[in-house]
Scaffold this active site. Sequence first.
Site, PDB file in Angstrom:
ATOM      1  N   HIS A   1      -6.163   3.719   1.671  1.00  0.00           N
ATOM      2  CA  HIS A   1      -5.229   4.860   1.488  1.00  0.00           C
ATOM      3  C   HIS A   1      -5.505   5.930   0.655  1.00  0.00           C
ATOM      4  O   HIS A   1      -4.649   6.675   0.304  1.00  0.00           O
ATOM      5  CB  HIS A   1      -4.079   3.950   0.705  1.00  0.00           C
ATOM      6  CG  HIS A   1      -2.818   3.481   1.751  1.00  0.00           C
ATOM      7  ND1 HIS A   1      -1.998   4.009   2.411  1.00  0.00           N
ATOM      8  CD2 HIS A   1      -3.016   2.161   2.185  1.00  0.00           C
ATOM      9  CE1 HIS A   1      -1.292   3.315   3.020  1.00  0.00           C
ATOM     10  NE2 HIS A   1      -1.959   2.040   3.336  1.00  0.00           N
TER      11      HIS A   1
ATOM     12  N   THR B   1       3.834  11.400   3.426  1.00  0.00           N
ATOM     13  CA  THR B   1       4.654  10.849   4.411  1.00  0.00           C
ATOM     14  C   THR B   1       6.040  11.554   4.102  1.00  0.00           C
ATOM     15  O   THR B   1       6.745  11.976   4.935  1.00  0.00           O
ATOM     16  CB  THR B   1       4.983   9.451   4.415  1.00  0.00           C
ATOM     17  OG1 THR B   1       5.313   8.965   2.903  1.00  0.00           O
ATOM     18  CG2 THR B   1       3.639   8.638   4.996  1.00  0.00           C
TER      19      THR B   1
ATOM     20  N   LYS C   1       9.001  13.471   6.716  1.00  0.00           N
ATOM     21  CA  LYS C   1      10.564  13.588   6.373  1.00  0.00           C
ATOM     22  C   LYS C   1      11.287  14.799   6.444  1.00  0.00           C
ATOM     23  O   LYS C   1      12.127  15.009   7.200  1.00  0.00           O
ATOM     24  CB  LYS C   1      10.780  12.679   5.290  1.00  0.00           C
ATOM     25  CG  LYS C   1      10.096  11.260   5.194  1.00  0.00           C
ATOM     26  CD  LYS C   1      10.307  10.945   3.603  1.00  0.00           C
ATOM     27  CE  LYS C   1       9.393   9.637   3.425  1.00  0.00           C
ATOM     28  NZ  LYS C   1       9.355   9.255   1.908  1.00  0.00           N
TER      29      LYS C   1
ATOM     30  N   LYS D   1      -1.528  16.537  -6.678  1.00  0.00           N
ATOM     31  CA  LYS D   1      -0.275  17.097  -5.656  1.00  0.00           C
ATOM     32  C   LYS D   1      -0.001  18.387  -6.049  1.00  0.00           C
ATOM     33  O   LYS D   1       0.772  19.002  -5.337  1.00  0.00           O
ATOM     34  CB  LYS D   1       0.906  15.983  -5.916  1.00  0.00           C
ATOM     35  CG  LYS D   1       0.426  14.586  -5.274  1.00  0.00           C
ATOM     36  CD  LYS D   1       1.749  13.683  -5.374  1.00  0.00           C
ATOM     37  CE  LYS D   1       1.342  12.493  -4.685  1.00  0.00           C
ATOM     38  NZ  LYS D   1       1.715  12.418  -3.410  1.00  0.00           N
TER      39      LYS D   1
ATOM     40  N   LYS E   1       7.788  14.015  -5.222  1.00  0.00           N
ATOM     41  CA  LYS E   1       6.822  13.080  -4.942  1.00  0.00           C
ATOM     42  C   LYS E   1       6.199  12.449  -6.174  1.00  0.00           C
ATOM     43  O   LYS E   1       6.598  13.134  -7.080  1.00  0.00           O
ATOM     44  CB  LYS E   1       5.583  13.676  -4.166  1.00  0.00           C
ATOM     45  CG  LYS E   1       5.078  15.069  -4.670  1.00  0.00           C
ATOM     46  CD  LYS E   1       4.160  15.742  -3.558  1.00  0.00           C
ATOM     47  CE  LYS E   1       4.717  16.448  -2.415  1.00  0.00           C
ATOM     48  NZ  LYS E   1       4.060  15.737  -1.123  1.00  0.00           N
ATOM     49  N   ARG E   2       5.255  11.502  -6.395  1.00  0.00           N
ATOM     50  CA  ARG E   2       4.723  11.336  -7.623  1.00  0.00           C
ATOM     51  C   ARG E   2       4.064  12.346  -8.292  1.00  0.00           C
ATOM     52  O   ARG E   2       3.658  13.392  -7.924  1.00  0.00           O
ATOM     53  CB  ARG E   2       3.792  10.270  -7.461  1.00  0.00           C
ATOM     54  CG  ARG E   2       4.287   8.685  -7.119  1.00  0.00           C
ATOM     55  CD  ARG E   2       5.073   8.245  -8.206  1.00  0.00           C
ATOM     56  NE  ARG E   2       4.673   7.939  -9.563  1.00  0.00           N
ATOM     57  CZ  ARG E   2       4.239   6.678  -9.949  1.00  0.00           C
ATOM     58  NH1 ARG E   2       5.009   5.711  -9.341  1.00  0.00           N
ATOM     59  NH2 ARG E   2       3.705   6.323 -11.041  1.00  0.00           N
TER      60      ARG E   2
HETATM   61  C1  LIG Z   1       8.214   9.161   1.170  1.00  0.00           C
HETATM   62  C2  LIG Z   1       8.390   8.905  -0.119  1.00  0.00           C
HETATM   63  C3  LIG Z   1       7.170   8.923  -1.086  1.00  0.00           C
HETATM   64  C4  LIG Z   1       5.808   9.792  -0.633  1.00  0.00           C
HETATM   65  O1  LIG Z   1       5.987  10.823  -0.553  1.00  0.00           O
HETATM   66  P1  LIG Z   1       4.744  12.107  -0.670  1.00  0.00           P
HETATM   67  O2  LIG Z   1       5.403  13.370  -0.539  1.00  0.00           O
HETATM   68  O3  LIG Z   1       4.027  11.690   0.869  1.00  0.00           O
HETATM   69  O4  LIG Z   1       3.800  11.472  -1.814  1.00  0.00           O
HETATM   70  C5  LIG Z   1       7.084   8.732  -2.545  1.00  0.00           C
HETATM   71  N1  LIG Z   1       8.435   8.246  -2.831  1.00  0.00           N
HETATM   72  C6  LIG Z   1       9.553   8.053  -2.273  1.00  0.00           C
HETATM   73  C7  LIG Z   1      10.724   7.576  -2.946  1.00  0.00           C
HETATM   74  C8  LIG Z   1       9.577   8.151  -0.786  1.00  0.00           C
HETATM   75  O5  LIG Z   1      10.630   8.112   0.057  1.00  0.00           O
END
Ligand SMILES: *Cc1c(COP(=O)(O)O)cnc(C)c1O
Length: 828
Positions: free
Chosen positions: A371, A670, A674, A568, A562-563
Site C-alpha cells: 500500500h 481513493t 469518490k 499529500k 485526507k490525512r
Molecule cells: C476515502 C477516504 C480516505 C482516503 O482519502 P485519500 O484522499 O485517498 O487519502 C481517508 N479517509 C476517509 C474518511 C475516506 O472516506
Amino acid sequence: MATSTTASRDLRQYECGPFLFSDRADHDWYDRHLMFDHVVSPERASQRERFEAVARSLRDLLTQRWLLTQQTQEQANAKRVYYLSMEFLIGRSLVNNIVNLGVEQFVRDDLTTDPQQDWAAVIETEPDAGLGNGGLGRLAACFVESLATLQIPAMGYGLRYEYGIFRQEIENGYQVEHPDHWLMQPDPWEVPRPQETVQVPVACSFRLENGVIRAVPGQASHLLGVPYDRPIVGYGGRTINTLRLWGASSPDVFDFGEFSSGDFVGAMLDRLVAETVTRVLYPDDSTSAGQALRFVQEYFLVSCSLADIVARFQRSNDDWNALPDKVAIQLNDTHPAMAVGELMRILLDQGGLGWDEAWDITVRTLAYTNHTLLPEALEKWPARMFELVCPRLLEIIYEINRRFLDGVRELYPGDNGRVETLSLIEESGERNVRMAHLAVVGTHSTNGVAAIHSRLLRDAVLPEFAELFPDRFNNKTNGVTPRRWLLVANRDLSSLITEAIGDGWITDMSRLRELLPLADDAGFRQRFREAKRSAKLRFADWLKATTGQTVDPDTIFDSQIKRIHEYKRQLLNVLHVIVLYNRLRDDPTLQIPPRTFFFAGKAAPAYQLAKLIIKLISNVGRTLDADPVSSGRLNVTFLPNYNVSLAMQLIPASEVSEQISTAGYEASGTGNMKFMMNGALTIGTRDGATIEMAEEAGEENFFLFGLTADEVADSRGWYSPGWHYDHEPETKRALDLIRDNHFSPDEPGIFGPILDTLLARGDYYMHLADLTAYSQAQQQVSALYADPEAWTRKAIINVACSGKFSSDRSIAEYASDIWGAEPCPVGD
Ligand SMILES: *Cc1c(COP(=O)(O)O)cnc(C)c1O
C-alpha cells in the site's frame, strides 16, 4: 404509538428484496425494540434509543438472509476469500444497510410513522465506526461490500478496537485529540459469539508494574480472541457476508502464582492488561513506530483469524492439500504478514506435513497487497519481539529465510550484496524481520494498488524480488463502492443518473458511459448543475446544524480532505491561497471567482509538522476572513474531525477535487475516485490512480500539473528550493508573508518549522518546485468555472468515465487473477 395500532403487514408487498422476509417480519419489531430493549416508554425514548430500535429491527429483518448465506456457502463448499486487515473504516451502517437491503419503502412506511421520529437526527445519532486511519481502512470496507454485492463467499477479519481513530477538535487552530469511545453504548450491528472464542498462545505474560505494562518473558500464557460479527449486506440484499472483528479477553483463571499466593487483586489487574490488546487503534497511517503493543495486535489478528479459517476449512475438508482450492487469504498491507509463518506453523505442527508440502500450500493460499512507497512505513519487527511473544514463528521465519537465501545463492553465486538485500532479516544493528520481504516470499501474489504504484514497486522498491518472482508482481487498481459513495451519499445526482440511463449502473458502473452523449445536451447540463447546487445547499445546512460553521454556496467548493501529511501537500494548497491573497492585496479589483477552500483531515498525534500545517490553515482562514480585501472572496475553512460521514456530506457538494501529492508518493488514493464519481473536476499531479482517472476521461477534462514521478526522482540531489524563492516573486512573497507573522500576529514565529522545512531542509516533497505550475493550473480552473456550460460538460464526462473506479471492478479482478474465487448465488 401510531405504529402499534396498525395491523401486521405482509412485507412481501414491497418490491425490493421480497425474498428477505418471512411471515414473521412485521413493523412491531420497532416498537418492541424501542420499549423492551431499554425498558423505556416510547414517548420518553432518547434519540439514541430510537436509533438502536431502528437498527435492531433491520438486523432482525436481515437475520434469515444472513443465516441462509452461511448455509448456502457451507453446503456448496465453495472457495472462500478471507480479507485480513488491521483496519476497517466502516463509518455508519444504518442508511447503507437500508439501501442495500432495498427496504427504504418499509422503513419510510413503518419505522418513520413514529411521530417523534426525526429521521435525520436518527441517522446522525449513529457513531462512525472509525476502526481505521484513512485510505487503507476505507478500502477494506469498500472491498467487503463489493464482495457481498458480487456474491463471492468472503469474510473480513479485523480487530474490534474499543477506541477507534481519535476525535479531532480544533482549538485556537490547533488539533486536539479526544478518545473515540464508540462502543460506550452497545453497537446494534454486532453479534458477539463467545462460544467461538479462540486461544492465542503467547510465550510471555503481561503484567502491570507501577502502572506500566510489562511483558514477563518465559511465562507462557494465552489470550482469548472473542469474535464479534457484523453483517455485510451486498446490494440487492441477496448475499450477506460477515465481518468478524476480534476482541481480546483473558482466561478466567490465569495460572499466575498470585492466585495461590493470595494476591487475587494483583492477578485480576494482570488480566485487565491482557484485555488492552484490542483497546485502541494506532492513530498513525504512514509510519511504523515499532511499538510492542502494535506487534501483539498484529500477531493477535493473525493467530485468531488463521485458527478460525482452518477450523472452518476442516469442517468440510479432510485433505490439507485442498486448502489453496478452498481458501484464499488476502493480506491488506504487511500488517498481517505474520500469517506466512503462522500458516506454516499450523501445517507443520498441527497438520504434521513436511516442509515442502506445507510451504507449497502456504504460498498458494496467501496473497499480499502493498500500500505504500514511503520507506518509513515499511514495517520491520525486532527479532526479540518475536522471541518474547511467538518464538516458534521466528524459528519458522529463520528457516524460510535459510531456504530462500540458499536458492538465491544458487542463482547468483558470489553475489553477497544481493543476498543481504533480499534477506528477510536485517542484520545491521538490532536484528529485524523485514515484513514486506516475508510477505513477498511467502505468497503467490504481490500487488500494488494503481498502475504507477505497481510499476514503482517492481522497478524501484523491490526490483530484486521482481527479478526473482516476475510472475508474482501485478497491479490491481483500487476502487470505491458506488453504493455508499454515489447512490447513498448523493441522492440528487444518483436519481438524475437513474432517470437518464436506468439503474443498471449501481452494480455495473461501466454503464455510466451512456451519460457521455448527455454532456452535449443543454437540458441535461442544466439539471446536472441543479443537482450540484442542491448538494451544496444540503451541505451548507448540514454544516450549520452540526458545527455551526457557515459557508456560502455561491462560492466554488474546492476540497482537499485526507490525512494531513507532507507528501499529500496541504501546504502547497495553502501557499497557493496566499499567492491569490497577495494578488488581491495588490489589486483589490482583480476578478477572481469566489472560492471556499475546504480542508479536513487528521494529523498523527506525534507528527508535529502536520499539526502545525493544520494551525497554518486555520490561521490563514481567520486572517483572510478578517481582511476586507479577501473576505467573502477567498474563504479557507478547516472542517474538524474528518471521517467517513463528513466525506459523504462534502464530496457530493464539491466542485474541485485537490489531489496534489508529490508524484510517486500517493500509492493510489481513493478520495480522488469518490470526487470524480460525484462530478467534481480534479486538479492534480500525475500520481496514483489520478493518472488512470485522467486516462479514462481524457487529460483535456483534468487539470494536471507539476513534476512527474520520474522527474521528482531525477531531481533528487540537485533540487534547490532556494532557487524558487530567489527567482519566483510570488513564491517569495507568500513565504515572506508567513515569516512576517501576517498570519500569526499573536504568536510570532510559530510557523518557523514550516519555513525551515521548505527552505532550510531541502523541501523534500518539492512544494516550491510545483507551486508555479499549480498556480497556473488553478488559474485555468477559475477561467473554466466562469463558463458554466463548459464546466458542466467536463463534469458530466468525468462522471461518465468514472466506472473503472468501482470497487466491484477491483474485486472482480482480484477474484479472477489472484483468488480463483467465484460467486456463490444465495437463492430466494
Ligand atoms: C476515502 C477516504 C480516505 C482516503 O482519502 P485519500 O484522499 O485517498 O487519502 C481517508 N479517509 C476517509 C474518511 C475516506 O472516506
